[in-house]
Write a protein that holds these residues in place. Sequence first.
Motif, PDB file in Angstrom:
ATOM      1  N   GLU A  28       0.829  -1.208   0.000  1.00  0.00           N
ATOM      2  CA  GLU A  28       0.000   0.000   0.000  1.00  0.00           C
ATOM      3  C   GLU A  28       0.864   1.260   0.000  1.00  0.00           C
ATOM      4  O   GLU A  28       0.719   2.120   0.866  1.00  0.00           O
ATOM      5  CB  GLU A  28      -0.938   0.008   1.204  1.00  0.00           C
ATOM      6  N   PRO A  29       1.748   1.380  -0.978  1.00  0.00           N
ATOM      7  CA  PRO A  29       2.723   2.470  -0.935  1.00  0.00           C
ATOM      8  C   PRO A  29       2.103   3.852  -1.076  1.00  0.00           C
ATOM      9  O   PRO A  29       2.698   4.837  -0.653  1.00  0.00           O
ATOM     10  CB  PRO A  29       3.635   2.170  -2.127  1.00  0.00           C
ATOM     11  N   LEU A  30       0.905   3.937  -1.672  1.00  0.00           N
ATOM     12  CA  LEU A  30       0.352   5.256  -1.981  1.00  0.00           C
ATOM     13  C   LEU A  30      -0.870   5.592  -1.142  1.00  0.00           C
ATOM     14  O   LEU A  30      -1.488   6.634  -1.313  1.00  0.00           O
ATOM     15  CB  LEU A  30      -0.005   5.318  -3.476  1.00  0.00           C
ATOM     16  N   ALA A  31      -1.214   4.702  -0.203  1.00  0.00           N
ATOM     17  CA  ALA A  31      -2.467   4.855   0.552  1.00  0.00           C
ATOM     18  C   ALA A  31      -2.533   6.156   1.348  1.00  0.00           C
ATOM     19  O   ALA A  31      -3.597   6.705   1.555  1.00  0.00           O
ATOM     20  CB  ALA A  31      -2.662   3.659   1.470  1.00  0.00           C
ATOM     21  N   ALA A  32      -1.368   6.657   1.783  1.00  0.00           N
ATOM     22  CA  ALA A  32      -1.378   7.843   2.641  1.00  0.00           C
ATOM     23  C   ALA A  32      -1.327   9.148   1.844  1.00  0.00           C
ATOM     24  O   ALA A  32      -1.341  10.225   2.415  1.00  0.00           O
ATOM     25  CB  ALA A  32      -0.197   7.780   3.603  1.00  0.00           C
ATOM     26  N   LEU A  33      -1.276   9.044   0.522  1.00  0.00           N
ATOM     27  CA  LEU A  33      -1.084  10.252  -0.293  1.00  0.00           C
ATOM     28  C   LEU A  33      -2.393  10.717  -0.910  1.00  0.00           C
ATOM     29  O   LEU A  33      -3.303   9.926  -1.133  1.00  0.00           O
ATOM     30  CB  LEU A  33      -0.075   9.955  -1.414  1.00  0.00           C
ATOM     31  N   ASP A  34      -2.465  12.035  -1.211  1.00  0.00           N
ATOM     32  CA  ASP A  34      -3.718  12.506  -1.814  1.00  0.00           C
ATOM     33  C   ASP A  34      -3.766  12.151  -3.303  1.00  0.00           C
ATOM     34  O   ASP A  34      -2.775  11.769  -3.917  1.00  0.00           O
ATOM     35  CB  ASP A  34      -3.946  13.996  -1.540  1.00  0.00           C
ATOM     36  N   VAL A  35      -4.977  12.275  -3.856  1.00  0.00           N
ATOM     37  CA  VAL A  35      -5.273  11.740  -5.192  1.00  0.00           C
ATOM     38  C   VAL A  35      -4.275  12.167  -6.271  1.00  0.00           C
ATOM     39  O   VAL A  35      -3.779  11.356  -7.039  1.00  0.00           O
ATOM     40  CB  VAL A  35      -6.700  12.170  -5.614  1.00  0.00           C
ATOM     41  N   GLU A  36      -3.971  13.466  -6.303  1.00  0.00           N
ATOM     42  CA  GLU A  36      -3.124  13.986  -7.380  1.00  0.00           C
ATOM     43  C   GLU A  36      -1.711  13.412  -7.319  1.00  0.00           C
ATOM     44  O   GLU A  36      -1.157  12.954  -8.313  1.00  0.00           O
ATOM     45  CB  GLU A  36      -3.088  15.508  -7.265  1.00  0.00           C
ATOM     46  N   ILE A  37      -1.125  13.447  -6.099  1.00  0.00           N
ATOM     47  CA  ILE A  37       0.231  12.935  -5.892  1.00  0.00           C
ATOM     48  C   ILE A  37       0.246  11.430  -6.181  1.00  0.00           C
ATOM     49  O   ILE A  37       1.190  10.896  -6.762  1.00  0.00           O
ATOM     50  CB  ILE A  37       0.681  13.167  -4.426  1.00  0.00           C
ATOM     51  N   ARG A  38      -0.837  10.774  -5.766  1.00  0.00           N
ATOM     52  CA  ARG A  38      -0.914   9.327  -5.956  1.00  0.00           C
ATOM     53  C   ARG A  38      -0.789   8.977  -7.436  1.00  0.00           C
ATOM     54  O   ARG A  38      -0.074   8.059  -7.814  1.00  0.00           O
ATOM     55  CB  ARG A  38      -2.267   8.833  -5.424  1.00  0.00           C
ATOM     56  N   GLN A  39      -1.481   9.765  -8.286  1.00  0.00           N
ATOM     57  CA  GLN A  39      -1.417   9.453  -9.709  1.00  0.00           C
ATOM     58  C   GLN A  39      -0.026   9.659 -10.288  1.00  0.00           C
ATOM     59  O   GLN A  39       0.410   8.892 -11.130  1.00  0.00           O
ATOM     60  CB  GLN A  39      -2.450  10.284 -10.461  1.00  0.00           C
ATOM     61  N   LYS A  40       0.676  10.693  -9.800  1.00  0.00           N
ATOM     62  CA  LYS A  40       2.049  10.907 -10.267  1.00  0.00           C
ATOM     63  C   LYS A  40       2.942   9.744  -9.857  1.00  0.00           C
ATOM     64  O   LYS A  40       3.733   9.238 -10.635  1.00  0.00           O
ATOM     65  CB  LYS A  40       2.607  12.204  -9.681  1.00  0.00           C
ATOM     66  N   LEU A  41       2.807   9.342  -8.588  1.00  0.00           N
ATOM     67  CA  LEU A  41       3.617   8.234  -8.072  1.00  0.00           C
ATOM     68  C   LEU A  41       3.323   6.932  -8.818  1.00  0.00           C
ATOM     69  O   LEU A  41       4.218   6.124  -9.054  1.00  0.00           O
ATOM     70  CB  LEU A  41       3.348   8.043  -6.567  1.00  0.00           C
ATOM     71  N   GLN A  42       2.061   6.761  -9.195  1.00  0.00           N
ATOM     72  CA  GLN A  42       1.695   5.572  -9.979  1.00  0.00           C
ATOM     73  C   GLN A  42       2.516   5.542 -11.264  1.00  0.00           C
ATOM     74  O   GLN A  42       3.034   4.490 -11.647  1.00  0.00           O
ATOM     75  CB  GLN A  42       0.203   5.593 -10.326  1.00  0.00           C
ATOM     76  N   ASP A  43       2.636   6.706 -11.903  1.00  0.00           N
ATOM     77  CA  ASP A  43       3.420   6.778 -13.140  1.00  0.00           C
ATOM     78  C   ASP A  43       4.886   6.449 -12.872  1.00  0.00           C
ATOM     79  O   ASP A  43       5.514   5.730 -13.634  1.00  0.00           O
ATOM     80  CB  ASP A  43       3.307   8.174 -13.769  1.00  0.00           C
ATOM     81  N   TYR A  44       5.439   7.006 -11.766  1.00  0.00           N
ATOM     82  CA  TYR A  44       6.837   6.716 -11.424  1.00  0.00           C
ATOM     83  C   TYR A  44       7.052   5.219 -11.217  1.00  0.00           C
ATOM     84  O   TYR A  44       8.038   4.646 -11.659  1.00  0.00           O
ATOM     85  CB  TYR A  44       7.248   7.456 -10.139  1.00  0.00           C
ATOM     86  N   ILE A  45       6.109   4.600 -10.507  1.00  0.00           N
ATOM     87  CA  ILE A  45       6.261   3.168 -10.215  1.00  0.00           C
ATOM     88  C   ILE A  45       6.197   2.349 -11.507  1.00  0.00           C
ATOM     89  O   ILE A  45       7.030   1.473 -11.740  1.00  0.00           O
ATOM     90  CB  ILE A  45       5.183   2.689  -9.205  1.00  0.00           C
ATOM     91  N   VAL A  46       5.218   2.685 -12.367  1.00  0.00           N
ATOM     92  CA  VAL A  46       5.088   1.939 -13.628  1.00  0.00           C
ATOM     93  C   VAL A  46       6.336   2.151 -14.494  1.00  0.00           C
ATOM     94  O   VAL A  46       6.857   1.198 -15.081  1.00  0.00           O
ATOM     95  CB  VAL A  46       3.795   2.346 -14.374  1.00  0.00           C
ATOM     96  N   ASP A  47       6.841   3.394 -14.543  1.00  0.00           N
ATOM     97  CA  ASP A  47       8.056   3.665 -15.321  1.00  0.00           C
ATOM     98  C   ASP A  47       9.236   2.854 -14.785  1.00  0.00           C
ATOM     99  O   ASP A  47       9.988   2.251 -15.551  1.00  0.00           O
ATOM    100  CB  ASP A  47       8.418   5.162 -15.275  1.00  0.00           C
ATOM    101  N   ALA A  48       9.399   2.857 -13.450  1.00  0.00           N
ATOM    102  CA  ALA A  48      10.510   2.124 -12.831  1.00  0.00           C
ATOM    103  C   ALA A  48      10.361   0.620 -13.081  1.00  0.00           C
ATOM    104  O   ALA A  48      11.336  -0.073 -13.386  1.00  0.00           O
ATOM    105  CB  ALA A  48      10.551   2.406 -11.327  1.00  0.00           C
ATOM    106  N   HIS A  49       9.128   0.148 -12.995  1.00  0.00           N
ATOM    107  CA  HIS A  49       8.843  -1.271 -13.231  1.00  0.00           C
ATOM    108  C   HIS A  49       9.339  -1.684 -14.618  1.00  0.00           C
ATOM    109  O   HIS A  49       9.966  -2.725 -14.791  1.00  0.00           O
ATOM    110  CB  HIS A  49       7.329  -1.498 -13.092  1.00  0.00           C
ATOM    111  N   LYS A  50       9.076  -0.815 -15.614  1.00  0.00           N
ATOM    112  CA  LYS A  50       9.500  -1.126 -16.993  1.00  0.00           C
ATOM    113  C   LYS A  50      11.002  -0.910 -17.179  1.00  0.00           C
ATOM    114  O   LYS A  50      11.701  -1.764 -17.710  1.00  0.00           O
ATOM    115  CB  LYS A  50       8.732  -0.246 -17.980  1.00  0.00           C
ATOM    116  N   GLU A  51      11.470   0.237 -16.709  1.00  0.00           N
ATOM    117  CA  GLU A  51      12.882   0.633 -16.892  1.00  0.00           C
ATOM    118  C   GLU A  51      13.835  -0.409 -16.290  1.00  0.00           C
ATOM    119  O   GLU A  51      14.851  -0.737 -16.880  1.00  0.00           O
ATOM    120  CB  GLU A  51      13.076   2.003 -16.220  1.00  0.00           C
ATOM    121  N   PHE A  52      13.505  -0.922 -15.112  1.00  0.00           N
ATOM    122  CA  PHE A  52      14.424  -1.835 -14.428  1.00  0.00           C
ATOM    123  C   PHE A  52      13.993  -3.301 -14.572  1.00  0.00           C
ATOM    124  O   PHE A  52      14.513  -4.166 -13.877  1.00  0.00           O
ATOM    125  CB  PHE A  52      14.551  -1.447 -12.944  1.00  0.00           C
TER     126      PHE A  52
END
Lengths: 290, 132
Positions: A159-183
């Motif tokens: 639950e890495p994003l549970a404590a964050l508000d909606v907007e930040i959560r969506q940005k972090l989702q992108d970072y995680i997906v990018d990192a998932h692919k990149e690495f």
Amino acid sequence: MIAISVQKQLLSGGGEMSLDVSLNFKRGSFTAVKGKSGVGKTSLLRMIAGLMTPDKGKIKVFNETWFNSWSKENLSIQKRSLGYVFQDYALFPNMSVFENLKFALHKTDDKQIVNDILEVMELGSLQHVKPDKLSGGQKQRVALARALVRKPEILLLDEPLAALDVEIRQKLQDYIVDAHKEFDLTTVMVTHDTGEILRMADKLVIIENGKVIKQGSPSTILAQRSISGKFQFTGEVISIETEDVVNIVSVLVGNELIKVVVDQNETSTLSIGDKVLVASKAFNPIIQKI
Amino acid sequence: MNTLTGNITSVETNGSLSLVKVTVGTNEVIAIVIDTPETAPFLTTENNVKVIFKETEVVLATSEYDGISMQNQLSGVIEAIEQGVLLSKVVVQTDTTSISSIITTKALKKLNLKVGSQATALIKTNEIMLSE
């Protein structure tokens, strides 16, 4: 392939529970794990990480045995190639962002990776800052970056994003997906958020009382097949405006904002941030080539 | 959203389309859906289903019409009117259920619709969704 088959007696809120889970994860897959609290989701991640020892079972990661209760093999946490990100960021408060990342490295590891990851995660300008000066979203980005510096095979996200508000959560989702692919990671994420699952995961596992009750494609499992409208999306209510005798509800579906005209009686149960199903008949939409 | 409940009286399937007849009180409602009893097992005769359609898809007339392609015609008495600047909401009470319609205020005035007057709600078959 990562093959996990573990059993463990656990104490949960409702008394004793036996966790009995067998799962396979393909290399490069992104799996979401969903279930009520206390059903054993976190325990499953902890057993993969080596923070909890199963009573019985096997964990095999790409031909390397991490755990086998019969042959008494149990690879130490340090030797398991994984990154683990929790809901609370667990950063060292007395260290800068750069030092937090460097600390996660082995002595023999190439230090250049820290700079590479700082760049990918867009943390370069914050590298000398201590965690208490960072926002929640930035802290979680650092925690994610730190989980990646050892180039893990598996990324575990609880639950890495549970404590964050909606907007930040969506940005972090992108970072995680990018990192998932990149690495080229194999990622397992515990989450409750339907939008998050649909946006990020390619497989969904639902756990109830320590057992896997469903697994498969997230859209198939989450889609409500009980209504015949073929034009169905899940989204999040962004705004509700009153116009004449109707309300206009704006819904964020993926990255697109759509608007739905709704009777005022129905909007009384809707609030901003609610997850909603938007359905229409397949007969209504038009298609234009762009 | 109008949600009526009724029982399926017939399902006529051709390819992936089905024409489903649902009895709602003394009325019959017909819906066309891209589903068959195989893809949506709830589409079986005698099953209780919800009939769902938007207020904005309900056409109002002052009486029933024969020379029109709309097969779903539910007659009743106007129970309530909420008049807005451009749009108005009209609630028609049929024998068993009430149906809301959102039409333009201009149309409301042209038809001279009043609370207590007769009205027929017309809904195209392809605007109706079915749900368990």
